[in-house]
Design a protein around this motif. Structure first.
Motif: not given
Lengths: 269, 269, 269
Positions: A193-205
């Motif tokens: 889900r979007r939230e878990g994804f964003s939390q994991f990625i934290q702006g990294r490529p």
């Protein structure tokens, strides 16, 4: 919640549409209240796949007006120990077997009360052991549309069976999810889900690995892909989805439900 | 046109019926107007086949009562540049993407006004880039059933995208058309209409060549064929159709959409 | 029977749902009476399989409220000699072709009157020879919902075409039936009904032979089987049914419609 002025009953089953099963449920409901509307969610849930039923129901129920009665039957244990239940939430009624089918709905809806259906006067006179959709759930839904209070249908209970849905896991620099649904366009819908994804990625490529496919970055919509391009995006249900523009990711990647999808970020140096 | 007393919204999509897509559109419409009727035209248009959607819609829409709102979504460009539109004709409303999906309807219906849907107050609060059927078209259709004037939904426009449908051509002693639809009986429906056919034939004897099949003359109905006989007739939509009595012309001739069908008259001597 | 206050028309056809056929019938009905409800029984009857249509209809019709109009079209002889009819029974109306499609219904319902549909003012103005569902049956059903008396639709007749459904036979110590329907779970539904079965068995022990499968005794419900166990039970329509718990008897046994199922009792010694 009060009975709706123009009551709606939705149906979700794994019965298909070539048999008499769905129609006899509709007949029973309309026989009790010919003024109510019966709306199909889907009858093409894969036979006995409770998780698939839970997924489709959870993505559709909230768009219906408050007070809608959602009747769902994916019920491999019909006639056995699993209880027939009625759940009243803040906005809806849910009727069906207590086998986890409502698990995903209940992540979004707050339960007010739950009842085991015990009052036989609201069932059909003869109850088969193979078709509670027609003999128990449909007549209960029909009576609910008349404004009968939920509490007279049975005995209150406090716990429900829940299913364990697979959750994405973080392993080092990877977020590993899986395909939980494949739609009729061949889009592969994941449990990320979007939230878990964003939390994991934290702006990294990042790179997305789906079978033999490797995807760089996300699109906002299918239209951003070139024709036949493999893309990833967050779909209309809020889950990460692998798609092929004007094609089928399922056919292209030959992936199936349960196959893993991996999001990888580079180790920072 | 005035709002119907018992409003009807029809749905035509390529969404299939195993997912939550169609149901969430119905929920949105009924959430805005629980009194309206939502009627399926078809959800089994081949994915992203705008021409097929246009064909089915054009053969069904006119049988509904005046004032019916026809909502159609076959929309490979969802979220991109193609405009969301509302067309008001002499008898109906049409809501969907401006991608040619209404081209065949508009050969039969006279346009009064067309609008690009711009007024966000008639959309869902959150608009995905992948599912305008639910987020834009369904709520617009729902509001239309309440009798809201078409002109408040957006900006008037004067031109629409049209699709180039294949037309039969005359080449010497031959009229060459093609299969444009195959129905679930396996009947091969062509783009040769009765008028064009009569004009070409002008009472002369003719042969119809469809793949390996050669047919002499026309039948009035399927019943005139012998069992398993390959026949040609004008079907219920007014198009020349190749059929096998109590069988499937598709299987018999192994033809597909786009394959040519040739009508030949003999050279007069 | 009087017209219903909230009239219901059910539809059963072999038209599938990818074409415009079903939708145009619904449009015609709603064009005549926009207040009535049109409910699908099934459109996935195997093309031109009148027996399959008769079976599904016979298992669904009685669950609808009294006065429901059941419109059924599985009609290989459309446009030919078979008559279009209206049957009025003690509880329902039936509209469709006189080709045996109502044979099984009429084992359960008592006929009051039957009419051949002759009054063209109740048909569409133009009648194709290929689609009486839209041009004759739908408008007749629509007019019936308005409370028009059955007798003005045509000429009274006294006999109907009936189909010969296969009946189980007793041969020595064996009762031999056959598979008459396979549902979407892969359950094999036979023509052996509970009464005939009990009468034959008379409390003796028995074996059920279905293809390569041999089953001892009956279950009361699917839940009594172990996972993947081959079982036999009387299903929700009252017929003996061969099933695989959480699996498909069709795939397991590779049986088809028409294949025989044998119940054997031991010779008493």
């Amino acid at each position: 919640m009060k009975a709706m002025r123009d009551p709606i009953v939705t149906l979700l089953t794994d019965f298909g549409t070539k048999d008499y099963y769905v129609a006899s449920m509709k007949g029973v409901i309309l026989g009790i209240n010919p003024r109510c509307k019966v709306v199909d969610i889907s009858h093409h849930i894969h036979p006995q796949d409770i998780m698939a039923g839970a997924f489709v129901l959870a993505n559709a129920f909230s768009y219906f007006p408050e007070g809608t009665i959602h009747l769902a039957v994916v019920d491999p244990g019909v006639g056995g120990a699993r209880a027939p239940i009625l759940i009243v939430t803040d906005h809806f009624f849910f009727v069906g077997p207590d086998n986890g089918l409502f698990s995903l709905v209940l992540r979004k809806e707050k339960i007010r009360e739950t009842y085991v259906l015990t009052e036989k006067r609201f069932f059909l006179p003869e109850i088969s052991q193979t078709f509670h959709g027609r003999d128990i759930f449909a007549p209960v839904a029909g009576h609910l549309t008349l404004g009968i209070s939920p509490k007279v249908f049975g005995r209150r209970i406090d716990s429900l069976k829940t299913l364990n849905f697979p959750e994405p896991i973080v392993r080092g620099m990877n977020l590993i999810g899986e395909v939980i649904h494949i739609d009729s366009f061949g889009n592969l819908i994941t449990n990320i889900r979007r939230e878990g994804f964003s939390q994991f990625i934290q702006g990294r490529p990042f790179l997305i690995k789906a079978g033999k496919g490797i995807i760089k970055g996300l699109k906002d919509g299918y239209w951003e892909g070139k024709k036949n391009e493999l893309i990833a995006l967050f779909g209309s249900g809020g889950c990460l989805e692998i798609a092929v523009r004007e094609g089928s990711a399922e056919k292209e990647l030959k992936l199936r439900k349960g196959d893993s999808i991996r999001i990888s970020v580079k180790r920072e140096q």
